[in-house]
Each structure stands twice: as structure tokens, then as C-alpha cells.
Write an enzyme that holds these catalytic residues in place. Structure first.
Site, PDB file in Angstrom:
ATOM      1  CE  LYS A  55      -3.875  -2.045   2.417  1.00  0.00           C
ATOM      2  NZ  LYS A  55      -4.259  -2.543   3.740  1.00  0.00           N
ATOM      3  CD  GLN A  99      -3.950  -4.584   6.606  1.00  0.00           C
ATOM      4  OE1 GLN A  99      -3.948  -3.591   5.896  1.00  0.00           O
ATOM      5  NE2 GLN A  99      -4.389  -5.754   6.189  1.00  0.00           N
ATOM      6  CG  ASP A 122     -10.364  -0.288   4.880  1.00  0.00           C
ATOM      7  OD1 ASP A 122     -10.085  -0.798   3.775  1.00  0.00           O
ATOM      8  OD2 ASP A 122      -9.685  -0.457   5.904  1.00  0.00           O
TER       9      ASP A 122
HETATM   10  N1  GUN Z   1      -7.336  -6.944   5.928  1.00  0.00           N
HETATM   11  C1  GUN Z   1      -7.651  -7.704   4.861  1.00  0.00           C
HETATM   12  N2  GUN Z   1      -8.319  -6.966   3.934  1.00  0.00           N
HETATM   13  C2  GUN Z   1      -8.415  -5.725   4.442  1.00  0.00           C
HETATM   14  C3  GUN Z   1      -8.987  -4.518   3.949  1.00  0.00           C
HETATM   15  O1  GUN Z   1      -9.553  -4.422   2.846  1.00  0.00           O
HETATM   16  N3  GUN Z   1      -8.877  -3.446   4.773  1.00  0.00           N
HETATM   17  C4  GUN Z   1      -8.283  -3.511   5.986  1.00  0.00           C
HETATM   18  N4  GUN Z   1      -8.239  -2.397   6.715  1.00  0.00           N
HETATM   19  N5  GUN Z   1      -7.735  -4.610   6.470  1.00  0.00           N
HETATM   20  C5  GUN Z   1      -7.802  -5.709   5.696  1.00  0.00           C
END
Ligand code: GUN
Length: 295
Positions: A55, A99, A122
């Protein structure tokens, strides 16, 4: 034996990231606005570390600001909430992502619902899921958006199609159902208690697998010619003690029946970060009160 068209999510995501990069260049030049994304990572989960690193890298490559806040897996809920609040209060931060999963001592819902909804890239905050469900402007979860972009890229108009989703998670199953309803699909969500799961799946013109069970969806669950979108990323034991990544779909058998199918890796996976970058640009524009450039 016919072979399905391969849906190249990697290529689509790359072209989307290029358009996002061009949009960021334009925002800097026209409005002195540099979108910024802050990621909070609590603990040492190896898969999460890989996601967070990717990311950060792709955020930089698109010309945006990127911050990573790492906290130990012993961090208290109060400490994580305080970190989120500090990011809410920072005007350079337009997008906040915490996350998941979080360590057991931390209530994930409480953390998510502490994020400023306008920075919730998100799309997990109850305000954003409520806005999505009621057809209002919102930040929308990234993986579901990626699924729908790939489906539309492959099929064109989705109106009137039978869409079947296997999995009812808050991260994928439920929001992708909302998005497909908005595209005028007839939507069915299946889960562990669904009767005649195979029969229901075989009705689908568009079949979305998001259960987290390696290779569960077999070729005889697929209607001939259907579009199959595989959200699963599962690491399993392969040959000679090596591990390999597989989806929630048994690719070999499904590809013999489907009209089109996403591979794993290289399908939905790369779309998630691209859509996160897009959400960050949208959040930055909304906060700054400037129009969102074409992406
Ligand atoms: N963990 C796995 N997929 C995601 C996601 O799309 N967003 C977040 N914040 N954590 C994750």
C-alpha cells in the site's frame, strides 16, 4: 472443451493506477492538493505487513503522501483509538486505514467507528455502510469495488443479471451485494447455512466467491458461460513442501465451464489497492471541496 476468458486484474489495476497518478498530478497543479493516506498496523501479522508495504509503495508511486504508523501487538485499545483520533485531526491526512485483523484486546468495530467517516477509505464505518445501503454518496469498500469494475469491464452492463455471492462478510459479501443491486442485478447471498448451495450457484450469470475456503467452488457449480470472480487468497501446501496461492474457486474445473474467470493471483487482489488509492483521491477532493478528476 472450451476455456474461459482470463480476466486480467493485474493489467486493469495498473491502468487504473496510472489514471489515478494523472489525477493526482492535476490536483497538485490546479489546487495545490496532495492526497494523503495513513495506514495503522498493529502487531506483526506477516500477511498484513506485506499488504501494508505494498500500500505504501503504490501510494507513493501515484504521487500521494503516505504514512505508516506501526504499533506493538500489546498496544491497548485506548492507544489505538488515540492514534486514530490524531489522524482524524491532521488536515494533511485524507484517508485512514487500520489494517485488520487487530489483536484480541482491541474491539475492531470501535476502532473503525472512531475513524472520521469522511476519511474512512476502507468504507467500513457504519455511516458509510448505511450510506451505501441507502444509495447515498459514500466511501465504498475497496475489494467489492474492484470486483464490480472487473465484472463491468468483462460483461458491460450488468442490469438484469443473476448475481450470486458466496460469503456474507462485512468486508466483501455484504457490500458487493449492495453494489450489484445498484447495478440492477438480481442478488443472492449464500453462506454456510444455505441449502442446495451448488444449485443456487449454478443459477448465476455472475458468481462471486468470497468465503476464504480454498478451491471450494467447483466447475459443476458454474453455469456454462458465467463470469466467475474469485476473491479468495488462500495459501495451501503445494508440491515438494512448497506453498502456493489459490482462490476460493477450483480454477482448473471452473475455467472449463465459465465464460470468463479471474485468476489467483492476478485477479481481484491487485484491484483492492488501486481502489484504495481511488478512494483516497475521492476523500481528498471531498474534504477540499474540489471536483474529482476523471480516473
Ligand atoms: N485486511 C484484509 N483486507 C483488508 C482490507 O480491505 N482493509 C483492511 N483495513 N484490512 C484488511
Amino acid at each position: 472443451m472450451s476455456e474461459a476468458q482470463l480476466i486480467d486484474g493485474k493489467a486493469y489495476a495498473q491502468s487504473l493506477r496510472e489514471r489515478i497518478g494523472a489525477a493526482v498530478t492535476k490536483l497538485k497543479a490546479d489546487h495545490d492538493l496532495t492526497p494523503g493516506l495513513a495506514v495503522v498496523l498493529v502487531g506483526e501479522d506477516p500477511a498484513s505487513q506485506v499488504y501494508v508495504r505494498n500500500k505504501g509503495k503504490q501510494t507513493h508511486e501515484a504521487g500521494m503522501n503516505s504514512w505508516e504508523h506501526r504499533m506493538p501487538d500489546t498496544a491497548s485499545e485506548a492507544e489505538v483509538l488515540a492514534q486514530v483520533q490524531a489522524l482524524n485531526d491532521d488536515p494533511a491526512v485524507h484517508g485512514i486505514l487500520v489494517q485488520l485483523p487487530l489483536p484480541d484486546q482491541i474491539d475492531a468495530d470501535k476502532v473503525i467507528n472512531t475513524i472520521d467517516p469522511n476519511k474512512d477509505v476502507d468504507g467500513f464505518h457504519v455511516i458509510n455502510s448505511g450510506r451505501l445501503a441507502t444509495g447515498q454518496e459514500s466511501l465504498v469498500p475497496c475489494t467489492p469495488v474492484g470486483c464490480v469494475l472487473l465484472a463491468k469491464h468483462t460483461l458491460g452492463d450488468l442490469s438484469g443479471l443473476e448475481a450470486v455471492i458466496v460469503g456474507r462478510s462485512n468486508i466483501v459479501g455484504k457490500p458487493v451485494a449492495q453494489l450489484l443491486l445498484k447495478e440492477n442485478c438480481t442478488v443472492t447471498i449464500c453462506h454456510s447455512r444455505t441449502k442446495d448451495l451448488t444449485e443456487v450457484c449454478r443459477r448465476a450469470d455472475l458468481l462471486i466467491a468470497a468465503v476464504g475456503r480454498p478451491e471450494m467452488v467447483k466447475g459443476d457449480w458454474v453455469k456454462p458461460g458465467a463470469c466467475v470472480i474469485d476473491v479468495g487468497i488462500n495459501r495451501i501446501e503445494g508440491a515438494e513442501g512448497k506453498t502456493r496461492l489459490v482462490g476460493d474457486v477450483d480454477f482448473a474445473s471452473a475455467a472449463e465451464v465459465a465464460g470468463s474467470i479471474t485468476p489467483v493471483p492476478g485477479g481481484v487482489g491487485p484491484m483492492t489497492i488501486a481502489c484504495l488509492l481511488r478512494n483516497t483521491v475521492q476523500a481528498a477532493c471531498a474534504t477540499a471541496g474540489v471536483p474529482v478528476p476523471e480516473m
